[in-house]
Each structure stands twice: as structure tokens, then as C-alpha cells.
Scaffold this motif. Sequence first.
Motif, PDB file in Angstrom:
ATOM      1  N   PRO A 249       8.951  30.881  76.733  1.00 38.99           N
ATOM      2  CA  PRO A 249      10.229  30.335  77.192  1.00 38.99           C
ATOM      3  C   PRO A 249      10.220  28.817  77.013  1.00 38.99           C
ATOM      4  N   LEU A 250      11.256  28.305  76.368  1.00 41.38           N
ATOM      5  CA  LEU A 250      11.346  26.872  76.115  1.00 41.38           C
ATOM      6  C   LEU A 250      12.401  26.199  76.975  1.00 41.38           C
ATOM      7  N   LEU A 251      13.519  26.887  77.204  1.00 39.36           N
ATOM      8  CA  LEU A 251      14.598  26.345  78.021  1.00 39.36           C
ATOM      9  C   LEU A 251      15.119  27.430  78.948  1.00 39.36           C
ATOM     10  N   GLY A 252      15.730  26.998  80.053  1.00 32.17           N
ATOM     11  CA  GLY A 252      16.342  27.918  80.997  1.00 32.17           C
ATOM     12  C   GLY A 252      17.841  27.705  81.036  1.00 32.17           C
ATOM     13  N   CYS A 253      18.473  28.377  81.964  1.00 28.61           N
ATOM     14  CA  CYS A 253      19.927  28.340  82.101  1.00 28.61           C
ATOM     15  C   CYS A 253      20.372  27.067  82.827  1.00 28.61           C
ATOM     16  N   SER A 254      21.580  26.646  82.524  1.00 27.58           N
ATOM     17  CA  SER A 254      22.117  25.451  83.192  1.00 27.58           C
ATOM     18  C   SER A 254      22.399  25.704  84.668  1.00 27.58           C
ATOM     19  N   CYS A 255      22.412  26.982  85.091  1.00 26.62           N
ATOM     20  CA  CYS A 255      22.633  27.286  86.513  1.00 26.62           C
ATOM     21  C   CYS A 255      21.346  27.104  87.324  1.00 26.62           C
ATOM     22  N   SER A 256      20.260  26.757  86.658  1.00 22.35           N
ATOM     23  CA  SER A 256      18.940  26.521  87.257  1.00 22.35           C
ATOM     24  C   SER A 256      18.162  27.795  87.531  1.00 22.35           C
ATOM     25  N   VAL A 257      18.688  28.946  87.167  1.00 18.92           N
ATOM     26  CA  VAL A 257      17.937  30.201  87.263  1.00 18.92           C
ATOM     27  C   VAL A 257      17.528  30.536  85.836  1.00 18.92           C
ATOM     28  N   TRP A 258      16.283  30.267  85.499  1.00 16.96           N
ATOM     29  CA  TRP A 258      15.873  30.372  84.101  1.00 16.96           C
ATOM     30  C   TRP A 258      16.079  31.778  83.548  1.00 16.96           C
ATOM     31  N   GLU A 259      15.954  32.800  84.385  1.00 19.47           N
ATOM     32  CA  GLU A 259      16.080  34.174  83.921  1.00 19.47           C
ATOM     33  C   GLU A 259      17.507  34.516  83.471  1.00 19.47           C
ATOM     34  N   CYS A 260      18.470  33.762  83.924  1.00 15.81           N
ATOM     35  CA  CYS A 260      19.875  34.014  83.618  1.00 15.81           C
ATOM     36  C   CYS A 260      20.141  33.881  82.117  1.00 15.81           C
ATOM     37  N   TRP A 261      19.733  32.786  81.537  1.00 11.71           N
ATOM     38  CA  TRP A 261      19.997  32.512  80.128  1.00 11.71           C
ATOM     39  C   TRP A 261      18.865  31.620  79.639  1.00 11.71           C
ATOM     40  N   HIS A 262      18.083  32.093  78.710  1.00  9.70           N
ATOM     41  CA  HIS A 262      16.892  31.359  78.318  1.00  9.70           C
ATOM     42  C   HIS A 262      16.715  31.339  76.802  1.00  9.70           C
ATOM     43  N   LEU A 263      16.028  30.331  76.353  1.00  6.81           N
ATOM     44  CA  LEU A 263      15.688  30.180  74.950  1.00  6.81           C
ATOM     45  C   LEU A 263      14.198  30.465  74.808  1.00  6.81           C
ATOM     46  N   LEU A 264      13.884  31.374  73.898  1.00  9.12           N
ATOM     47  CA  LEU A 264      12.499  31.720  73.618  1.00  9.12           C
ATOM     48  C   LEU A 264      12.133  31.214  72.230  1.00  9.12           C
ATOM     49  N   GLY A 265      10.865  30.955  72.037  1.00  9.70           N
ATOM     50  CA  GLY A 265      10.365  30.590  70.714  1.00  9.70           C
ATOM     51  C   GLY A 265       8.944  31.070  70.571  1.00  9.70           C
ATOM     52  N   THR A 266       8.468  31.092  69.355  1.00  6.00           N
ATOM     53  CA  THR A 266       7.077  31.452  69.095  1.00  6.00           C
ATOM     54  C   THR A 266       6.311  30.169  68.826  1.00  6.00           C
ATOM     55  N   VAL A 267       5.256  29.952  69.608  1.00  3.68           N
ATOM     56  CA  VAL A 267       4.401  28.778  69.449  1.00  3.68           C
ATOM     57  C   VAL A 267       3.123  29.248  68.756  1.00  3.68           C
TER      58      VAL A 267
END
Length: 181
Positions: free
Chosen positions: A108-126
Motif C-alpha cells: 500500500p502506497l497511499l490511502g483514502c482522503s477520508c483518512s480510512v486507508w482501507e476505503c480507497w487505496h493505491l497499491l504498487g509492487t516494490v
Amino acid sequence: MHRFEFLSHSASREAPEYVLCGFRIDGVDLRTYVIEATREHWHREHEADGLGPAERERSLLAQHRGLPLSRLEDPVRHFLGEPAGDFSRAAVAELIGDSTGLPPGTTPLLGCSCSVWECWHLLGTVTLAPQTVTWSGLREGRRPEWGDLAIGPFVFDRPSYEHALAHPVRLMDDPSAHLYE
């Protein structure tokens, strides 16, 4: 090679103790790349919602915030592709309903603007190599049908990347706070 900056900042002036992390790649906030890569996807989805152009753009601009540092067990290990706890591969796979498992290094790289990361998140492969760290396969966890977004891959010099993670640039405010207003 891309230039990487690891940032930390308060979520808001009203909650200075709630610290989020963020990134700049080549001087550009990661969220800016995401905005451009998701704009057409969002516009197609919002056509059916009846939202006007201004509402669509506001929604697009405010889709992500950084992850809360307090929930990262070890920020350095996390962004080296070894997330743990709430952000582990198993937890993310369960959250997005991916029973086949996620690729190694899914982070997980970014979370949601509502501060609940599970709501809307950006994933990436490192992916780690002796001298480089690569971010690829950036995707929205809640929109698997969008596939990998047209972002990256980003290749960073590993020693510089690890140094940036160990010494985040501390900002007083979210560098993209204007997006949420």
C-alpha cells in the motif's frame, strides 16, 4: 533513475499529531501522477452518476492521502516491499477479496482522503535489487478492472531511496492540501 523524496506532514492543522506520509517523485507528488492516470476512468464512471464537471474534478483531485505513520510498523521496511500488520500482503488480499494472492512486494502506497486507508487505496509492487528499488504495477485496490495504471515504473537508486526513507522531509502541511478544500 528517478529522484525520490519521502515526506511526513500533519493531516490537518486541527490534528497536528496525526502524521501522514507522502512522496515526491522527480519533484512531483505521487498523487499528481495518480490523478492523471485515473482521470478517464473516473470520468467514465461519473457519467452515470450525473455529477457535473466541477464535482467530478473535485472527486478526482481528492482521491488519496498518505498513509498514517502511526499504523506503519516499520516505515522503512514497509516501503522496501515488506509491509506488516494492517498493511501486510495477507491483510490487503483479504481486504480486496483477492483469493489468488498478490505478487511479492505488493505494498500500500497511499490511502483514502477520508483518512480510512482501507476505503480507497493505491497499491504498487516494490522490487528490490542490489542497487535499485523499482515501483511498478501501481493500481487502485478497489478497481481491479482498471488494471495497472499508466504510472511508472519508477526506478530509484537504492542507497538514496533508503536514506530518504530513514530521513523523511517534515512538512508542516500536506503539500496538496488545496486538493481537499
